[in-house]
Scaffold this motif. Structure first.
Motif, PDB file in Angstrom:
ATOM      1  N   GLN A  75       0.819  -1.207   0.000  1.00  0.00           N
ATOM      2  CA  GLN A  75       0.000   0.000   0.000  1.00  0.00           C
ATOM      3  C   GLN A  75       0.862   1.271   0.000  1.00  0.00           C
ATOM      4  O   GLN A  75       0.551   2.253  -0.683  1.00  0.00           O
ATOM      5  N   ILE A  76       1.952   1.219   0.735  1.00  0.00           N
ATOM      6  CA  ILE A  76       2.847   2.375   0.760  1.00  0.00           C
ATOM      7  C   ILE A  76       3.501   2.575  -0.598  1.00  0.00           C
ATOM      8  O   ILE A  76       3.598   3.713  -1.102  1.00  0.00           O
ATOM      9  N   ARG A  77       3.941   1.499  -1.227  1.00  0.00           N
ATOM     10  CA  ARG A  77       4.560   1.618  -2.546  1.00  0.00           C
ATOM     11  C   ARG A  77       3.568   2.169  -3.571  1.00  0.00           C
ATOM     12  O   ARG A  77       3.919   3.001  -4.422  1.00  0.00           O
ATOM     13  N   GLN A  78       2.343   1.713  -3.488  1.00  0.00           N
ATOM     14  CA  GLN A  78       1.338   2.210  -4.424  1.00  0.00           C
ATOM     15  C   GLN A  78       0.979   3.670  -4.134  1.00  0.00           C
ATOM     16  O   GLN A  78       0.700   4.446  -5.056  1.00  0.00           O
ATOM     17  N   LEU A  79       1.020   4.048  -2.850  1.00  0.00           N
ATOM     18  CA  LEU A  79       0.677   5.416  -2.479  1.00  0.00           C
ATOM     19  C   LEU A  79       1.721   6.404  -2.996  1.00  0.00           C
ATOM     20  O   LEU A  79       1.382   7.512  -3.425  1.00  0.00           O
ATOM     21  N   PHE A  80       2.983   6.012  -2.972  1.00  0.00           N
ATOM     22  CA  PHE A  80       4.068   6.889  -3.399  1.00  0.00           C
ATOM     23  C   PHE A  80       4.660   6.467  -4.737  1.00  0.00           C
ATOM     24  O   PHE A  80       5.856   6.632  -4.982  1.00  0.00           O
ATOM     25  N   VAL A  81       3.849   5.930  -5.606  1.00  0.00           N
ATOM     26  CA  VAL A  81       4.328   5.531  -6.920  1.00  0.00           C
ATOM     27  C   VAL A  81       4.741   6.760  -7.728  1.00  0.00           C
ATOM     28  O   VAL A  81       4.165   7.847  -7.580  1.00  0.00           O
ATOM     29  N   HIS A  82       5.777   6.631  -8.538  1.00  0.00           N
ATOM     30  CA  HIS A  82       6.333   7.705  -9.361  1.00  0.00           C
ATOM     31  C   HIS A  82       6.913   8.855  -8.538  1.00  0.00           C
ATOM     32  O   HIS A  82       7.056   9.964  -9.043  1.00  0.00           O
ATOM     33  N   CYS A  83       7.239   8.561  -7.294  1.00  0.00           N
ATOM     34  CA  CYS A  83       7.936   9.549  -6.458  1.00  0.00           C
ATOM     35  C   CYS A  83       9.384   9.083  -6.320  1.00  0.00           C
ATOM     36  O   CYS A  83       9.717   8.273  -5.440  1.00  0.00           O
ATOM     37  N   ASP A  84      10.213   9.539  -7.229  1.00  0.00           N
ATOM     38  CA  ASP A  84      11.586   9.049  -7.272  1.00  0.00           C
ATOM     39  C   ASP A  84      12.418   9.527  -6.086  1.00  0.00           C
ATOM     40  O   ASP A  84      13.471   8.948  -5.792  1.00  0.00           O
ATOM     41  N   ASP A  85      11.995  10.594  -5.432  1.00  0.00           N
ATOM     42  CA  ASP A  85      12.733  11.064  -4.255  1.00  0.00           C
ATOM     43  C   ASP A  85      12.304  10.346  -2.985  1.00  0.00           C
ATOM     44  O   ASP A  85      12.829  10.639  -1.900  1.00  0.00           O
ATOM     45  N   PHE A  86      11.358   9.412  -3.087  1.00  0.00           N
ATOM     46  CA  PHE A  86      10.917   8.622  -1.952  1.00  0.00           C
ATOM     47  C   PHE A  86      11.804   7.382  -1.853  1.00  0.00           C
ATOM     48  O   PHE A  86      11.867   6.569  -2.777  1.00  0.00           O
ATOM     49  N   LYS A  87      12.503   7.232  -0.725  1.00  0.00           N
ATOM     50  CA  LYS A  87      13.498   6.179  -0.564  1.00  0.00           C
ATOM     51  C   LYS A  87      12.980   5.098   0.389  1.00  0.00           C
ATOM     52  O   LYS A  87      12.270   5.384   1.361  1.00  0.00           O
ATOM     53  N   ILE A  88      13.352   3.856   0.088  1.00  0.00           N
ATOM     54  CA  ILE A  88      12.981   2.702   0.903  1.00  0.00           C
ATOM     55  C   ILE A  88      14.251   1.914   1.199  1.00  0.00           C
ATOM     56  O   ILE A  88      15.008   1.579   0.285  1.00  0.00           O
ATOM     57  N   GLU A  89      14.488   1.613   2.476  1.00  0.00           N
ATOM     58  CA  GLU A  89      15.636   0.807   2.887  1.00  0.00           C
ATOM     59  C   GLU A  89      15.148  -0.322   3.780  1.00  0.00           C
ATOM     60  O   GLU A  89      14.350  -0.101   4.697  1.00  0.00           O
ATOM     61  N   ALA A  90      15.632  -1.544   3.470  1.00  0.00           N
ATOM     62  CA  ALA A  90      15.207  -2.736   4.202  1.00  0.00           C
ATOM     63  C   ALA A  90      16.381  -3.287   4.999  1.00  0.00           C
ATOM     64  O   ALA A  90      17.530  -3.251   4.545  1.00  0.00           O
ATOM     65  N   TYR A  91      16.097  -3.801   6.189  1.00  0.00           N
ATOM     66  CA  TYR A  91      17.102  -4.400   7.060  1.00  0.00           C
ATOM     67  C   TYR A  91      16.687  -5.834   7.379  1.00  0.00           C
ATOM     68  O   TYR A  91      15.504  -6.132   7.568  1.00  0.00           O
ATOM     69  N   ASN A  92      17.717  -6.701   7.406  1.00  0.00           N
ATOM     70  CA  ASN A  92      17.521  -8.115   7.776  1.00  0.00           C
ATOM     71  C   ASN A  92      16.481  -8.787   6.878  1.00  0.00           C
ATOM     72  O   ASN A  92      15.523  -9.418   7.343  1.00  0.00           O
ATOM     73  N   GLY A  93      16.665  -8.619   5.581  1.00  0.00           N
ATOM     74  CA  GLY A  93      15.791  -9.280   4.625  1.00  0.00           C
ATOM     75  C   GLY A  93      14.370  -8.746   4.601  1.00  0.00           C
ATOM     76  O   GLY A  93      13.440  -9.500   4.270  1.00  0.00           O
ATOM     77  N   GLY A  94      14.189  -7.496   4.952  1.00  0.00           N
ATOM     78  CA  GLY A  94      12.855  -6.905   4.909  1.00  0.00           C
ATOM     79  C   GLY A  94      12.059  -7.070   6.178  1.00  0.00           C
ATOM     80  O   GLY A  94      10.856  -6.754   6.202  1.00  0.00           O
ATOM     81  N   ASP A  95      12.715  -7.546   7.263  1.00  0.00           N
ATOM     82  CA  ASP A  95      11.990  -7.681   8.512  1.00  0.00           C
ATOM     83  C   ASP A  95      11.543  -6.307   9.025  1.00  0.00           C
ATOM     84  O   ASP A  95      10.450  -6.184   9.591  1.00  0.00           O
ATOM     85  N   ILE A  96      12.379  -5.302   8.851  1.00  0.00           N
ATOM     86  CA  ILE A  96      12.020  -3.920   9.185  1.00  0.00           C
ATOM     87  C   ILE A  96      12.440  -3.038   8.018  1.00  0.00           C
ATOM     88  O   ILE A  96      13.530  -3.198   7.457  1.00  0.00           O
ATOM     89  N   MET A  97      11.564  -2.135   7.632  1.00  0.00           N
ATOM     90  CA  MET A  97      11.790  -1.285   6.464  1.00  0.00           C
ATOM     91  C   MET A  97      11.602   0.179   6.855  1.00  0.00           C
ATOM     92  O   MET A  97      10.736   0.509   7.670  1.00  0.00           O
ATOM     93  N   PHE A  98      12.458   1.047   6.259  1.00  0.00           N
ATOM     94  CA  PHE A  98      12.438   2.484   6.534  1.00  0.00           C
ATOM     95  C   PHE A  98      12.068   3.232   5.257  1.00  0.00           C
ATOM     96  O   PHE A  98      12.528   2.889   4.161  1.00  0.00           O
ATOM     97  N   PHE A  99      11.252   4.285   5.426  1.00  0.00           N
ATOM     98  CA  PHE A  99      10.760   5.089   4.303  1.00  0.00           C
ATOM     99  C   PHE A  99      10.999   6.568   4.632  1.00  0.00           C
ATOM    100  O   PHE A  99      10.721   7.016   5.742  1.00  0.00           O
ATOM    101  N   TYR A 100      11.459   7.315   3.628  1.00  0.00           N
ATOM    102  CA  TYR A 100      11.712   8.739   3.848  1.00  0.00           C
ATOM    103  C   TYR A 100      11.905   9.436   2.507  1.00  0.00           C
ATOM    104  O   TYR A 100      12.165   8.791   1.480  1.00  0.00           O
ATOM    105  N   PHE A 101      11.776  10.771   2.544  1.00  0.00           N
ATOM    106  CA  PHE A 101      12.104  11.625   1.412  1.00  0.00           C
ATOM    107  C   PHE A 101      13.476  12.244   1.678  1.00  0.00           C
ATOM    108  O   PHE A 101      13.647  12.988   2.652  1.00  0.00           O
ATOM    109  N   ASP A 102      14.425  11.920   0.813  1.00  0.00           N
ATOM    110  CA  ASP A 102      15.783  12.403   1.063  1.00  0.00           C
ATOM    111  C   ASP A 102      15.919  13.916   0.904  1.00  0.00           C
ATOM    112  O   ASP A 102      16.887  14.510   1.379  1.00  0.00           O
TER     113      ASP A 102
END
Length: 623
Positions: free
Chosen positions: A6-33
């Motif tokens: 849902q988050i990916r679909q909400l911010f689709v085509h937002c290239d400045d929106f960054k996603i970082e995953a830790y430990n195989g996606g167990d916890i994921m971080f989202f932010y605008f750089d």
């Protein structure tokens, strides 16, 4: 669909929106750089996992970050996305949403105002970040009375507006009116605070501003202290203040920091400039069109010579020159600063000289229009200055059509309109505000600081001197009387006992023992008289020639002790009485071997001792 999709679909085509995953996606971080500081972002993330196992780092993170909850999943996701859009870091773990602040990205630093130039006073100004703007006010008004209320006035896009006021000084009616209007306000787009005025003014179609706009924090702080309210909007360096008074648009915050004489002078000059910019060009048009008889002959000849080649009527000539002035003004504002000054010189010299040479305008008219335009720049508020520029055209047209009658009609309508204007349901023109505007009230008038401080010092010294004199006199008199009575009582008792015992040893013993003991005990303390008389009587009894001496000493001692304890004497009389009594008894006993001689010696010694002790004791007490 899970939360991450849902988050990916909400911010689709937002290239400045960054996603970082830790430990195989167990916890994921989202932010605008672009909305946060990247260095601080990595410090926030790595601080939880540095020098600790992954599970422990996750638990530390979950306990410190804010968990987003809502009545529905869509509401929680909306709250989470708004926080990320505001520059926070979002996280997703086990289907739950978390956020935390990580610092703000690049922003304009606090600098001096480009719109409001001041010479004396603080030079910092508001910027586009509302937190920095409120911080500038908090530094000036360090009190819990400064209240800040948030209003989201955006209809589709969130737009926060902050209402500021001092709770102890604010006008409650103005505060309630502002709160009512902001609570009912929802607009589709809002990019600057100045656009709010059209929705908040009592009469939005009036040409005069009804909210005071400024970029200076000290100006806003000054108005808040006067009981007004202020508005600060996101992404806007402008603050709005209400209820505003007409005279406040002709004053500047720098006037308060200058000397009183210059502040009054410059404010009177602004009033004259206000009248000049509205009436000067119109007066020229009215005189040259209808009222030649009011012009002196010499000046009339000069005007005729300057216009004999001009093919236009004065009204069109004035409108042409006013239009050219406005074009040059706008060109100087829109162009870069280095080029804008060049345009001013080019327009003032080259174009003006070319117009006169071409016969399109006269020299007198150019001087008139330039003076009126120059007078408009003295008005410190840009919004009020713009209103005056527009009204000048209206007045020129009325003067060209109706002459002096048109100018009078314009002035009457202007005054009536100003008198009926309201701002937050408060009067726009207030006669009581003339005194504060000219700084004639007690708060702004010079206090003659040195003399006032000296006078206050004298008054304080007088009061403290009075108090100190009272206390000092009381204590000093008590101590001085005590010591003087001690010394004089001793000396007087000694001398009087010696002389009285020698001169009249027959008459004094009984009476002087009574009177001297009474008066000496009056000035001495109870304890001292008791001890002194006890010692004197003991010595007299030991040497004692007869029973009368013992009886007289006992009676004098008893009466002196009683009166001395009543009137509160001191230790001085003690020593004097003891020494005088002992010496007097010794001398009288030595001189009189018989009972008759001892009685007469006692009476004479007592009389002389009492008189001498009373005189010298009273003199010492007075000193």
């Amino acid at each position: 669909m899970d939360v991450v999709q849902q988050i990916r679909q909400l911010f689709v085509h937002c290239d400045d929106f960054k996603i970082e995953a830790y430990n195989g996606g167990d916890i994921m971080f989202f932010y605008f750089d672009c909305l946060l500081d990247k260095v601080q972002f990595h410090e926030v993330i790595t601080s939880f996992f540095a020098n600790a196992p992954y599970e422990e780092g996750v638990q530390r993170l979950l306990t410190t970050w804010k968990e987003i909850q809502g009545t529905t999943d869509q509401q929680a996701l909306k709250t989470w996305s708004d926080a990320v859009l505001n520059g926070e870091i979002g996280a997703v773990h086990a289907g739950k949403l978390y956020t935390t602040a990580a610092g703000i990205g690049a922003n304009r630093s606090v600098d001096y105002s480009q719109r409001e130039s001041i010479i004396t006073g603080p030079h910092d100004s508001f910027i586009e970040q509302w937190t920095a703007n409120i911080a500038l006010l908090r530094r000036r008004l360090r009190t819990t009375d400064l209240k800040v209320q948030n209003y989201n006035i955006g209809k589709h896009i969130p737009c926060n507006t902050y209402l500021l006021y001092l709770d102890s000084a604010v006008d409650k009616e103005a505060l309630q009116e502002a709160d009512k209007r902001l609570s009912a306000l929802f607009i589709e787009k809002q990019l600057d605070g100045n656009a709010l005025t059209k929705y908040l003014e009592d009469q939005p179609y009036s040409i005069f501003p009804q909210w005071y706009s400024t970029e200076l924090p000290d100006t806003v702080a000054h108005h808040l202290l006067l009981g007004k309210v202020a508005l600060i909007t996101e992404n806007s360096p402008t603050a709005l203040v209400a209820p505003a008074k007409f005279s406040e648009f002709l004053s500047s915050s720098g006037d308060e920091y200058d000397r009183w004489h210059f502040g009054v002078f410059i404010r009177v000059l602004r009033v004259l400039a206000f009248s000049l910019t509205l009436l000067f060009s119109a007066f020229y048009v009215a005189v040259t069109t209808f009222h030649y008889q009011f012009i002196p002959v010499t000046l009339l000849q000069t005007i005729v010579k300057s216009r004999y080649r001009v093919p236009f009527d004065p009204i069109f000539e004035a409108l042409l020159m006013e239009s050219i002035i406005e074009l040059l003004r706008e060109a100087g504002i829109r162009l870069p600063a280095k080029i804008g000054s060049t345009i001013g010189i080019f327009g003032g010299l080259v174009i003006g000289q070319a117009i006169v040479a071409a016969g399109l305008a006269g020299n007198v008219l150019i001087v008139t229009v330039a003076t009126a335009a120059l007078a408009s720049f003295i008005v410190p508020n840009y919004t009020m200055e713009t209103s005056l520029r527009m009204l000048r055209f209206v007045n020129i047209i009325l003067a060209g059509l109706f002459g002096y009658f048109g100018i009078m009609l314009f002035t009457i309508v202007l005054i009536v309109h100003l008198c009926q204007l309201r701002t937050l349901s408060k009067e726009y023109i207030v006669l009581d505000h003339i005194g504060p505007y000219l700084m004639l009230n007690k708060k702004n008038r010079p206090k003659r600081g040195y003399k006032a401080a000296q006078q206050n010092s004298v008054q304080a010294g007088s009061q403290s001197g009075t108090l100190g004199g009272t206390l000092g006199g009381t204590l000093g008199g008590t101590l001085g009387g005590t010591q003087s009575g001690t010394q004089s009582g001793a000396q007087g008792g000694t001398q009087g006992g010696t002389q009285g015992g020698t001169q009249s040893g027959t008459q004094g013993g009984t009476q002087s023992g009574t009177q001297g003991g009474t008066q000496g005990g009056t000035q001495g303390s109870a304890q001292g008289n008791a001890q002194g008389n006890a010692q004197g009587n003991a010595q007299g009894s030991a040497q004692g020639s007869a029973q009368s001496n013992a009886q007289d000493s006992a009676q004098g001692s008893a009466q002196g002790s009683a009166q001395g304890s009543t009137q509160g004497g001191t230790q001085g009389g003690t020593q004097g009485g003891s020494q005088g009594g002992s010496q007097g008894s010794a001398q009288s006993n030595a001189q009189s071997r018989s009972l008759a001689n001892s009685q007469s010696g006692s009476q004479a010694g007592s009389i002389a001792s009492s008189h001498s002790s009373s005189q010298t004791g009273s003199t010492g007490g007075a000193n």
